[in-house]
Design a protein around this motif. Structure first.
Motif, PDB file in Angstrom:
ATOM      1  N   SER A  42       0.825  -1.211   0.000  1.00 20.20           N
ATOM      2  CA  SER A  42       0.000   0.000   0.000  1.00 20.20           C
ATOM      3  C   SER A  42       0.860   1.263   0.000  1.00 20.20           C
ATOM      4  N   ARG A  43       1.888   1.265   0.828  1.00 16.09           N
ATOM      5  CA  ARG A  43       2.747   2.453   0.914  1.00 16.09           C
ATOM      6  C   ARG A  43       3.558   2.636  -0.366  1.00 16.09           C
ATOM      7  N   ILE A  44       3.975   1.540  -0.969  1.00 16.05           N
ATOM      8  CA  ILE A  44       4.707   1.648  -2.236  1.00 16.05           C
ATOM      9  C   ILE A  44       3.793   2.198  -3.322  1.00 16.05           C
ATOM     10  N   LEU A  45       2.556   1.724  -3.386  1.00 16.28           N
ATOM     11  CA  LEU A  45       1.616   2.261  -4.375  1.00 16.28           C
ATOM     12  C   LEU A  45       1.376   3.751  -4.156  1.00 16.28           C
ATOM     13  N   LEU A 100      15.727  -2.375   2.199  1.00 17.07           N
ATOM     14  CA  LEU A 100      17.015  -1.704   2.420  1.00 17.07           C
ATOM     15  C   LEU A 100      17.370  -0.796   1.252  1.00 17.07           C
ATOM     16  N   ALA A 101      17.183  -1.300   0.033  1.00 18.48           N
ATOM     17  CA  ALA A 101      17.490  -0.497  -1.151  1.00 18.48           C
ATOM     18  C   ALA A 101      16.582   0.724  -1.236  1.00 18.48           C
ATOM     19  N   ASN A 102      15.304   0.545  -0.918  1.00 18.80           N
ATOM     20  CA  ASN A 102      14.373   1.675  -0.960  1.00 18.80           C
ATOM     21  C   ASN A 102      14.764   2.746   0.052  1.00 18.80           C
ATOM     22  N   PHE A 103      15.155   2.317   1.235  1.00 17.38           N
ATOM     23  CA  PHE A 103      15.558   3.282   2.260  1.00 17.38           C
ATOM     24  C   PHE A 103      16.793   4.059   1.802  1.00 17.38           C
ATOM     25  N   ALA A 104      17.763   3.368   1.254  1.00 19.98           N
ATOM     26  CA  ALA A 104      18.966   4.037   0.761  1.00 19.98           C
ATOM     27  C   ALA A 104      18.619   5.000  -0.366  1.00 19.98           C
ATOM     28  N   PHE A 105      17.768   4.567  -1.287  1.00 16.10           N
ATOM     29  CA  PHE A 105      17.418   5.410  -2.437  1.00 16.10           C
ATOM     30  C   PHE A 105      16.636   6.640  -1.998  1.00 16.10           C
ATOM     31  N   GLU A 106      15.738   6.482  -1.039  1.00 18.84           N
ATOM     32  CA  GLU A 106      14.993   7.647  -0.533  1.00 18.84           C
ATOM     33  C   GLU A 106      15.943   8.687   0.036  1.00 18.84           C
ATOM     34  N   ASN A 107      16.965   8.246   0.741  1.00 21.39           N
ATOM     35  CA  ASN A 107      17.924   9.197   1.299  1.00 21.39           C
ATOM     36  C   ASN A 107      18.763   9.859   0.211  1.00 21.39           C
ATOM     37  N   TYR A 108      19.050   9.147  -0.860  1.00 23.25           N
ATOM     38  CA  TYR A 108      19.722   9.741  -2.022  1.00 23.25           C
ATOM     39  C   TYR A 108      18.835  10.842  -2.623  1.00 23.25           C
ATOM     40  N   GLU A 109      17.547  10.549  -2.758  1.00 26.83           N
ATOM     41  CA  GLU A 109      16.615  11.543  -3.303  1.00 26.83           C
ATOM     42  C   GLU A 109      16.523  12.765  -2.382  1.00 26.83           C
ATOM     43  N   ILE A 110      16.504  12.539  -1.091  1.00 29.17           N
ATOM     44  CA  ILE A 110      16.476  13.649  -0.132  1.00 29.17           C
ATOM     45  C   ILE A 110      17.690  14.552  -0.339  1.00 29.17           C
ATOM     46  N   GLU A 139       9.623  12.647  -0.157  1.00 26.86           N
ATOM     47  CA  GLU A 139      10.748  11.708  -0.018  1.00 26.86           C
ATOM     48  C   GLU A 139      11.088  11.495   1.456  1.00 26.86           C
ATOM     49  N   GLN A 140      11.059  12.557   2.229  1.00 22.97           N
ATOM     50  CA  GLN A 140      11.338  12.429   3.662  1.00 22.97           C
ATOM     51  C   GLN A 140      10.277  11.582   4.353  1.00 22.97           C
ATOM     52  N   ALA A 141       9.028  11.754   3.953  1.00 26.96           N
ATOM     53  CA  ALA A 141       7.950  10.961   4.549  1.00 26.96           C
ATOM     54  C   ALA A 141       8.115   9.482   4.213  1.00 26.96           C
ATOM     55  N   MET A 142       8.501   9.187   2.984  1.00 25.93           N
ATOM     56  CA  MET A 142       8.704   7.790   2.603  1.00 25.93           C
ATOM     57  C   MET A 142       9.894   7.195   3.340  1.00 25.93           C
ATOM     58  N   GLN A 144      11.039   8.100   6.213  1.00 24.16           N
ATOM     59  CA  GLN A 144      10.617   7.930   7.608  1.00 24.16           C
ATOM     60  C   GLN A 144       9.742   6.684   7.768  1.00 24.16           C
ATOM     61  N   TRP A 145       8.825   6.497   6.831  1.00 28.61           N
ATOM     62  CA  TRP A 145       7.960   5.323   6.889  1.00 28.61           C
ATOM     63  C   TRP A 145       8.792   4.044   6.791  1.00 28.61           C
TER      64      TRP A 145
END
Length: 169
Positions: A42-45, A100-110, A139-142, A144-145
C-alpha cells in the motif's frame, strides 16, 4: 556566476527527473510482486503516485525555463532501476533487500532535493522552491515510513520463514 549556477540547477533538474524515473522502475515491479506484506504494498503504491507527481513538478520547472528532461538519462536510469528490481526478485529475502534499497534510495533523493533547493534559493527562484520542497517532503515521509517499518517487515519475514510459509514477498 549566476549563469553557471543556473546551468548547474538545470542539470540537477534533469538528473532528478531521471532519478524519479529510476525510482518508478524500482517500485513498480515491487508493487506487482508483494503478496504477504499488504502494508508495504500500500505504501509503495502511494509513493508511486507521489513519484509521478514529482516527475510532473520537475517537468514544470524545466518547462518554465524552456528546457526539457534528458530522455537518454531517463532511459538509462530506468534500466538501472529495473535491473536492481530483477536482481532482488531472485533473492530469497527479496522483501528485505527491497526495503534496504528503498531506504537508501529515498535518502539519495532527499540529498538531491536539498541540493536543488540550495541552488533555487541562491538563484532566488521563488516559484521553484515550493515545488522542490513538496518533492523533498514526500521523499522524507517515505524514508521515515521505511525506517519506522523496517523492524516489523524484518520480523514478519522471519516469522513467515519460521512457519514454513512463503516469506519472500
Amino acid at each position: 556566476m549566476a549563469a553557471e549556477t543556473h546551468d548547474i540547477f538545470i542539470t540537477g533538474l534533469r538528473n532528478a527527473h531521471a532519478m524519479e524515473n529510476q525510482a518508478l522502475a524500482m517500485l513498480q515491479p515491487q508493487a506487482n510482486r508483494i503478496r504477504n506484506y499488504p502494508k508495504v504494498a500500500s505504501r509503495i503504491l502511494q509513493h508511486i503516485a507521489e513519484t509521478e507527481g514529482q516527475i510532473q513538478r520537475l517537468e514544470r520547472l524545466l518547462g518554465d525555463r524552456n528546457e526539457t528532461h534528458s530522455s537518454f538519462k531517463d532511459m538509462v536510469m530506468s534500466v538501472v532501476g529495473g535491473m536492481g528490481a530483477i536482481g532482488h526478485a531472485v533473492a530469497d529475502d527479496e522483501i528485505l533487500k527491497n526495503s534496504l534499497a528503498n531506504f537508501a534510495f529515498e535518502n539519495y533523493e532527499i540529498a538531491a532535493y536539498n541540493s536543488l533547493l540550495a541552488l533555487a534559493r541562491e538563484l532566488n527562484l521563488q516559484e521553484a522552491i515550493p515545488l522542490l520542497e513538496q518533492n523533498l517532503d514526500e521523499e522524507q515521509a517515505m524514508a521515515q515510513w521505511l525506517q519506522e517499518n523496517l523492524a516489523d517487515v524484518t520480523l514478519q519475514y522471519a516469522g513467515l520463514r519460521k512457519a514454513g510459509l512463503t516469506a519472500k514477498r
